[in-house]
Design a protein around this motif. Structure first.
Motif, PDB file in Angstrom:
ATOM      1  N   ALA A 246       0.834  -1.206   0.000  1.00 28.30           N
ATOM      2  CA  ALA A 246       0.000   0.000   0.000  1.00 28.30           C
ATOM      3  C   ALA A 246       0.864   1.250   0.000  1.00 28.30           C
ATOM      4  O   ALA A 246       0.543   2.252  -0.664  1.00 28.30           O
ATOM      5  N   GLN A 247       1.973   1.236   0.726  1.00 28.99           N
ATOM      6  CA  GLN A 247       2.883   2.376   0.740  1.00 28.99           C
ATOM      7  C   GLN A 247       3.534   2.579  -0.627  1.00 28.99           C
ATOM      8  O   GLN A 247       3.705   3.716  -1.082  1.00 28.99           O
ATOM      9  N   ILE A 248       3.886   1.495  -1.273  1.00 25.86           N
ATOM     10  CA  ILE A 248       4.460   1.585  -2.626  1.00 25.86           C
ATOM     11  C   ILE A 248       3.430   2.190  -3.584  1.00 25.86           C
ATOM     12  O   ILE A 248       3.749   3.084  -4.383  1.00 25.86           O
ATOM     13  N   MET A 249       2.194   1.717  -3.497  1.00 27.32           N
ATOM     14  CA  MET A 249       1.141   2.223  -4.376  1.00 27.32           C
ATOM     15  C   MET A 249       0.859   3.693  -4.121  1.00 27.32           C
ATOM     16  O   MET A 249       0.586   4.451  -5.061  1.00 27.32           O
ATOM     17  N   SER A 250       0.905   4.115  -2.861  1.00 27.80           N
ATOM     18  CA  SER A 250       0.677   5.527  -2.528  1.00 27.80           C
ATOM     19  C   SER A 250       1.705   6.409  -3.232  1.00 27.80           C
ATOM     20  O   SER A 250       1.354   7.453  -3.814  1.00 27.80           O
ATOM     21  N   ALA A 251       2.969   6.000  -3.182  1.00 26.31           N
ATOM     22  CA  ALA A 251       4.028   6.775  -3.829  1.00 26.31           C
ATOM     23  C   ALA A 251       3.838   6.811  -5.346  1.00 26.31           C
ATOM     24  O   ALA A 251       3.993   7.865  -5.981  1.00 26.31           O
ATOM     25  N   GLN A 252       3.471   5.687  -5.936  1.00 30.36           N
ATOM     26  CA  GLN A 252       3.272   5.630  -7.381  1.00 30.36           C
ATOM     27  C   GLN A 252       2.051   6.433  -7.811  1.00 30.36           C
ATOM     28  O   GLN A 252       2.039   7.050  -8.874  1.00 30.36           O
ATOM     29  N   TYR A 253       1.023   6.413  -6.968  1.00 28.26           N
ATOM     30  CA  TYR A 253      -0.188   7.182  -7.252  1.00 28.26           C
ATOM     31  C   TYR A 253       0.128   8.679  -7.302  1.00 28.26           C
ATOM     32  O   TYR A 253      -0.312   9.390  -8.215  1.00 28.26           O
ATOM     33  N   GLU A 254       0.892   9.161  -6.340  1.00 27.43           N
ATOM     34  CA  GLU A 254       1.245  10.579  -6.320  1.00 27.43           C
ATOM     35  C   GLU A 254       2.128  10.948  -7.496  1.00 27.43           C
ATOM     36  O   GLU A 254       2.023  12.036  -8.060  1.00 27.43           O
ATOM     37  N   MET A 255       3.011  10.033  -7.897  1.00 23.93           N
ATOM     38  CA  MET A 255       3.870  10.284  -9.054  1.00 23.93           C
ATOM     39  C   MET A 255       3.027  10.441 -10.327  1.00 23.93           C
ATOM     40  O   MET A 255       3.273  11.313 -11.162  1.00 23.93           O
ATOM     41  N   ALA A 256       2.009   9.583 -10.462  1.00 23.15           N
ATOM     42  CA  ALA A 256       1.130   9.656 -11.634  1.00 23.15           C
ATOM     43  C   ALA A 256       0.332  10.954 -11.642  1.00 23.15           C
ATOM     44  O   ALA A 256       0.081  11.539 -12.699  1.00 23.15           O
ATOM     45  N   ARG A 257      -0.049  11.436 -10.461  1.00 20.30           N
ATOM     46  CA  ARG A 257      -0.842  12.667 -10.377  1.00 20.30           C
ATOM     47  C   ARG A 257      -0.013  13.902 -10.716  1.00 20.30           C
ATOM     48  O   ARG A 257      -0.543  14.881 -11.255  1.00 20.30           O
ATOM     49  N   THR A 258       1.271  13.872 -10.376  1.00 19.57           N
ATOM     50  CA  THR A 258       2.112  15.044 -10.638  1.00 19.57           C
ATOM     51  C   THR A 258       2.784  14.999 -12.003  1.00 19.57           C
ATOM     52  O   THR A 258       3.291  16.014 -12.479  1.00 19.57           O
ATOM     53  N   ASN A 259       2.796  13.826 -12.635  1.00 18.66           N
ATOM     54  CA  ASN A 259       3.417  13.675 -13.956  1.00 18.66           C
ATOM     55  C   ASN A 259       2.470  12.962 -14.922  1.00 18.66           C
ATOM     56  O   ASN A 259       2.733  11.840 -15.355  1.00 18.66           O
ATOM     57  N   PRO A 260       1.333  13.592 -15.247  1.00 16.62           N
ATOM     58  CA  PRO A 260       0.391  12.944 -16.161  1.00 16.62           C
ATOM     59  C   PRO A 260       1.015  12.713 -17.529  1.00 16.62           C
ATOM     60  O   PRO A 260       1.786  13.541 -18.019  1.00 16.62           O
ATOM     61  N   SER A 261       0.669  11.582 -18.135  1.00 18.14           N
ATOM     62  CA  SER A 261       1.290  11.203 -19.400  1.00 18.14           C
ATOM     63  C   SER A 261       0.438  11.532 -20.623  1.00 18.14           C
ATOM     64  O   SER A 261       0.933  11.528 -21.742  1.00 18.14           O
ATOM     65  N   GLN A 262      -0.826  11.812 -20.387  1.00 17.09           N
ATOM     66  CA  GLN A 262      -1.730  12.021 -21.519  1.00 17.09           C
ATOM     67  C   GLN A 262      -1.380  13.319 -22.254  1.00 17.09           C
ATOM     68  O   GLN A 262      -1.214  14.375 -21.636  1.00 17.09           O
ATOM     69  N   ALA A 263      -1.250  13.258 -23.572  1.00 19.66           N
ATOM     70  CA  ALA A 263      -0.894  14.430 -24.375  1.00 19.66           C
ATOM     71  C   ALA A 263      -2.079  14.887 -25.211  1.00 19.66           C
ATOM     72  O   ALA A 263      -2.989  14.123 -25.496  1.00 19.66           O
ATOM     73  N   GLU A 264      -2.055  16.166 -25.576  1.00 16.11           N
ATOM     74  CA  GLU A 264      -3.095  16.702 -26.455  1.00 16.11           C
ATOM     75  C   GLU A 264      -2.675  16.413 -27.898  1.00 16.11           C
ATOM     76  O   GLU A 264      -2.042  17.246 -28.565  1.00 16.11           O
ATOM     77  N   THR A 265      -3.007  15.241 -28.386  1.00 14.38           N
ATOM     78  CA  THR A 265      -2.533  14.826 -29.713  1.00 14.38           C
ATOM     79  C   THR A 265      -3.101  15.685 -30.834  1.00 14.38           C
ATOM     80  O   THR A 265      -2.500  15.754 -31.913  1.00 14.38           O
ATOM     81  N   TRP A 266      -4.208  16.341 -30.585  1.00 13.41           N
ATOM     82  CA  TRP A 266      -4.779  17.174 -31.652  1.00 13.41           C
ATOM     83  C   TRP A 266      -3.855  18.354 -31.994  1.00 13.41           C
ATOM     84  O   TRP A 266      -3.811  18.794 -33.142  1.00 13.41           O
TER      85      TRP A 266
END
Length: 280
Positions: A246-266
């Protein structure tokens, strides 16, 4: 569910959110106006007015051939726009694999959805499949089952009170909800939620919360085993393993929130000289 102290604008938003959460508990079948009014304790006229506005915005729809209301397509589309930010299921996969391999038990991932908890994913363990009650996409009222109790117990007290009140009203005289308060206290004391099924299944579930950086519970990890195994040092070992992941997932969750990967492909499609121009 209390909105009386809010300003008029904030109260309207709070009521709309309350209706959306309430509709989420009914799933695709939806609910009648009277049911929604009873559960939210809002006047039918108020409920009808807000639902009508949300119908116009496609946040709510009415299933063909019924007078019920359910969540609409715009809710799904809005959720898709932040999938990379809140995709707990993908984040959980390495933890799932490790827990399933090291424990041999059934492993579950749960998230909160309004007044319910939803089983997002599972790994089959040594238990026979017909011995397990919870399946992927099942929705259970918050507080029923260890996977939802682990989330409920660590919410702010005001939110807990609202959820328990709503689900108690929803369940009628079901005795299961009378024990939720003591379950919350035990969970906070132990650091994990533990529930037992005293039936022919003879199974027990242990779950821990997954927190964001504010200490707010956003999901839970759960393992299920037989009653005779879920005790003593084995129980303590499972709790430690779950908390570690759960602690590992918490850290990864915050990383995903601060570094979103989705790009505006249009934007690329319009500006990139190597990309064929889009004609309008």
């Amino acid at each position: 569910m209390t909105t009386s102290l809010k300003s008029e604008g904030a109260q309207s938003i709070a009521r709309a959110a309350l209706l959306l959460r309430t509709l989420s508990t009914f799933g695709s079948q939806g609910a009648a106006l009277m049911q929604i009014s009873m559960l939210t304790q809002l006047p039918k006229a108020t409920v009808h007015r807000i639902l009508s506005a949300m119908l116009d915005e496609h946040l709510v729809e009415r299933p063909w051939g019924t007078r019920n209301y359910r969540l609409g397509p715009e809710v799904y589309a809005l959720g898709m726009s932040v999938l990379d930010v809140f995709d707990v299921k993908t984040i959980a996969q390495p933890s799932f694999d490790r827990l399933a391999q090291t424990t041999g038990e059934a492993v579950y991932l749960g998230i909160r959805c309004g007044y319910d908890a939803v089983c997002l994913d599972k790994r089959q363990g040594h238990l026979p499949q017909n011995a397990e009650i919870l399946q992927v996409n099942d929705r259970w009222p918050m507080g029923i089952g260890s996977f939802s109790l682990a989330i409920l117990a660590y919410l702010p007290d005001e939110e807990i009170a609202d959820i328990v009140a709503f689900n108690s009203l929803r369940s009628g005289a079901d005795k299961a909800f009378s024990k939720i308060t003591s379950g919350i206290q035990k969970t906070r004391k132990n650091g994990y939620a533990l529930t037992k099924t005293r039936s022919s299944r003879g199974i027990s579930g242990i779950a821990v919360p997954i927190f964001d950086r504010r200490g707010y519970p956003i999901a839970s990890l759960c393992t299920v085993s037989t009653l005779d195994r879920m005790k003593g040092s084995y129980l303590s070992g499972l709790a430690a393993a779950l908390n570690h992941e759960a602690q590992i997932m918490s850290a990864q969750y915050e990383m995903a929130r601060t570094n979103p990967s989705q790009a505006e492909t249009w934007r690329t499609a319009i500006k990139d000289p190597q990309t064929p121009r889009i004609a309008f």
